[in-house]
Design a protein around this motif. Sequence first.
Motif, PDB file in Angstrom:
ATOM      1  N   SER A  74       0.855  -1.202   0.000  1.00  0.00           N
ATOM      2  CA  SER A  74       0.000   0.000   0.000  1.00  0.00           C
ATOM      3  C   SER A  74       0.883   1.241   0.000  1.00  0.00           C
ATOM      4  O   SER A  74       2.096   1.158   0.247  1.00  0.00           O
ATOM      5  N   THR A  76       0.620   3.370   2.282  1.00  0.00           N
ATOM      6  CA  THR A  76       0.991   3.483   3.694  1.00  0.00           C
ATOM      7  C   THR A  76       2.291   2.725   3.947  1.00  0.00           C
ATOM      8  O   THR A  76       3.226   3.248   4.569  1.00  0.00           O
ATOM      9  N   LEU A  79       5.494   4.293   2.834  1.00  0.00           N
ATOM     10  CA  LEU A  79       6.088   5.224   3.809  1.00  0.00           C
ATOM     11  C   LEU A  79       6.704   4.466   4.987  1.00  0.00           C
ATOM     12  O   LEU A  79       7.777   4.799   5.488  1.00  0.00           O
ATOM     13  N   THR A 100      -2.757  16.542   5.166  1.00  0.00           N
ATOM     14  CA  THR A 100      -2.435  15.377   4.352  1.00  0.00           C
ATOM     15  C   THR A 100      -3.264  14.207   4.853  1.00  0.00           C
ATOM     16  O   THR A 100      -3.939  14.302   5.879  1.00  0.00           O
ATOM     17  N   ALA A 103      -1.899   8.627   6.810  1.00  0.00           N
ATOM     18  CA  ALA A 103      -0.741   7.726   6.722  1.00  0.00           C
ATOM     19  C   ALA A 103       0.584   8.464   6.827  1.00  0.00           C
ATOM     20  O   ALA A 103       1.569   7.914   7.338  1.00  0.00           O
ATOM     21  N   THR A 104       0.639   9.697   6.343  1.00  0.00           N
ATOM     22  CA  THR A 104       1.906  10.433   6.332  1.00  0.00           C
ATOM     23  C   THR A 104       2.493  10.533   7.740  1.00  0.00           C
ATOM     24  O   THR A 104       3.703  10.395   7.936  1.00  0.00           O
ATOM     25  N   ASP A 172       6.280  12.004  -0.294  1.00  0.00           N
ATOM     26  CA  ASP A 172       5.031  11.248  -0.315  1.00  0.00           C
ATOM     27  C   ASP A 172       4.301  11.660  -1.593  1.00  0.00           C
ATOM     28  O   ASP A 172       3.621  12.691  -1.650  1.00  0.00           O
ATOM     29  N   GLY A 213      -2.211  -1.254  -2.999  1.00  0.00           N
ATOM     30  CA  GLY A 213      -0.885  -1.443  -3.584  1.00  0.00           C
ATOM     31  C   GLY A 213      -0.078  -0.176  -3.408  1.00  0.00           C
ATOM     32  O   GLY A 213      -0.638   0.911  -3.219  1.00  0.00           O
ATOM     33  N   TYR A 330      -8.753  18.035   3.587  1.00  0.00           N
ATOM     34  CA  TYR A 330      -9.107  17.124   4.673  1.00  0.00           C
ATOM     35  C   TYR A 330      -9.876  17.922   5.718  1.00  0.00           C
ATOM     36  O   TYR A 330      -9.468  19.044   6.032  1.00  0.00           O
TER      37      TYR A 330
HETATM   38  C1  LIG Z   1      -0.831  11.734   0.704  1.00  0.00           C
HETATM   39  C2  LIG Z   1      -1.082  10.279   0.936  1.00  0.00           C
HETATM   40  N1  LIG Z   1      -0.171   9.556   1.611  1.00  0.00           N
HETATM   41  C3  LIG Z   1      -0.325   8.243   1.843  1.00  0.00           C
HETATM   42  C4  LIG Z   1      -1.443   7.568   1.392  1.00  0.00           C
HETATM   43  C5  LIG Z   1      -1.605   6.133   1.763  1.00  0.00           C
HETATM   44  O1  LIG Z   1      -1.820   5.314   0.665  1.00  0.00           O
HETATM   45  P1  LIG Z   1      -2.668   3.957   0.801  1.00  0.00           P
HETATM   46  O2  LIG Z   1      -4.101   4.343   0.940  1.00  0.00           O
HETATM   47  O3  LIG Z   1      -2.376   3.250  -0.500  1.00  0.00           O
HETATM   48  O4  LIG Z   1      -2.149   3.209   1.973  1.00  0.00           O
HETATM   49  C6  LIG Z   1      -2.408   8.267   0.665  1.00  0.00           C
HETATM   50  C7  LIG Z   1      -3.583   7.583   0.101  1.00  0.00           C
HETATM   51  O5  LIG Z   1      -4.676   7.574   0.458  1.00  0.00           O
HETATM   52  C8  LIG Z   1      -2.245   9.654   0.450  1.00  0.00           C
HETATM   53  O6  LIG Z   1      -3.157  10.376  -0.207  1.00  0.00           O
END
Ligand SMILES: Cc1ncc(COP(=O)(O)O)c(C=O)c1O
Length: 386
Positions: A74, A76, A79, A100, A103-104, A172, A213, A330
């Motif tokens: 993913s 996530t 990172l 953001t 996940a960041t 990111d 993914g 957000y």
């Molecule tokens: C800025 C940002 N970082 C990280 C992610 C994490 O990605 P994922 O949803 O594939 O884990 C996303 C996606 O939603 C995102 O928009």
Amino acid sequence: MRVPSLSPTQATPAAVQVPLLDLPAQYASIRDAVMPAVLAVIERQQFIMGPEVAELESAIATLSRVSHAIGCASGTDALLLPLMALDLQPGDEVITPAFTFFATAGTVHNTGGTPVFVDIERASFNLAPDAVEAAITPRTRAIIAVHLYGQMAAMERLLALGAKHGIPVIEDAAQSIGARRQMEGAWRLAGETGWVGTLSFFPTKNLGAWGDGGMILTQDATLAERLRRLRTHGGAKQYHHDEVGTNSRLDTLQAALLLAKLPFLAGWSAARRRNAEGYSARFRGHSAVVPPAVDPANEHIFHQYTIRAPRRDELREHLKAHGIGSAVYYPLPLHLQPCFAHLGYRRGSLPETEAAMGEVLSLPVYPELTEAQQERVIQTISAFYG
Ligand SMILES: Cc1ncc(COP(=O)(O)O)c(C=O)c1O
């Protein structure tokens, strides 16, 4: 000032529905191109680390002009794995925006670090380099630049800060695959110049899988090798573990689909840019709506087309009542999330972030959006402001 030709009497029929994103329309347009690739994996029955994973890694490395691309489970995890490689110790700080996706900063917390939230630039919604500089301390271990909505942050300034203080910069690029920026007279791709760049293939992304993914981009061969180990429980050799990693492989089925979709990506991003320009040409000079600013150094891929709008929540309801999808990315920035309350941020800590939180609205900008649909969005917004 009212934008010309937007009177409600010219509205297209109410029957025109406009979703925020139309994945069924995308599927209908590529079904014949992608299904054989997916079926081939099913026929072969090799679902873990099939050849399509390495093929996709190589294709995306070429697209993003990096030496190494490592598929993972993913955006996530894209990172998480590099942050694991930093071996963060309690008290180690990682500078990130609060404006953001979770996940960041969630990944910083989950790898033992402390997120340090800094404000964004009003125009680009991206990290403000001056605020980053002010936040650097002897405990700063990394800077995460998020290329929000599809346009790159001011990487040349962030890289200079990173170089000056010996701090790696993580890009990111979950929302910005293929976006680029003029740096010192040359186009540089999202993920090309940082210590690592990270991509998400979440289904709604510009290059979306049919599930989760992600991918990590880097120019560093030693780091790439370590990341490949970390995604398979820390062992280069099966059942031998040099360090503790995790299970974060990219599915072969997803890799096959993404490979088959990849040739469409440049056209999709161009269509998003055209749609964005279609909106902005009409919103420029509007008394209420502020269209997104494209930094002249950037080529935007418009993962989101995000306006600032007064009475945003009412506008959103109005659009919904007229069959038009929109979203707020957000509504609550990360420094104000309950899970980070212990970090001590308050309302007022990050003024630009908090202003954006109350004003932003993302409109349908997907490649398959028709002129009639876009006209309906524009006219419905204009009618709202009267
Ligand atoms: C800025 C940002 N970082 C990280 C992610 C994490 O990605 P994922 O949803 O594939 O884990 C996303 C996606 O939603 C995102 O928009």
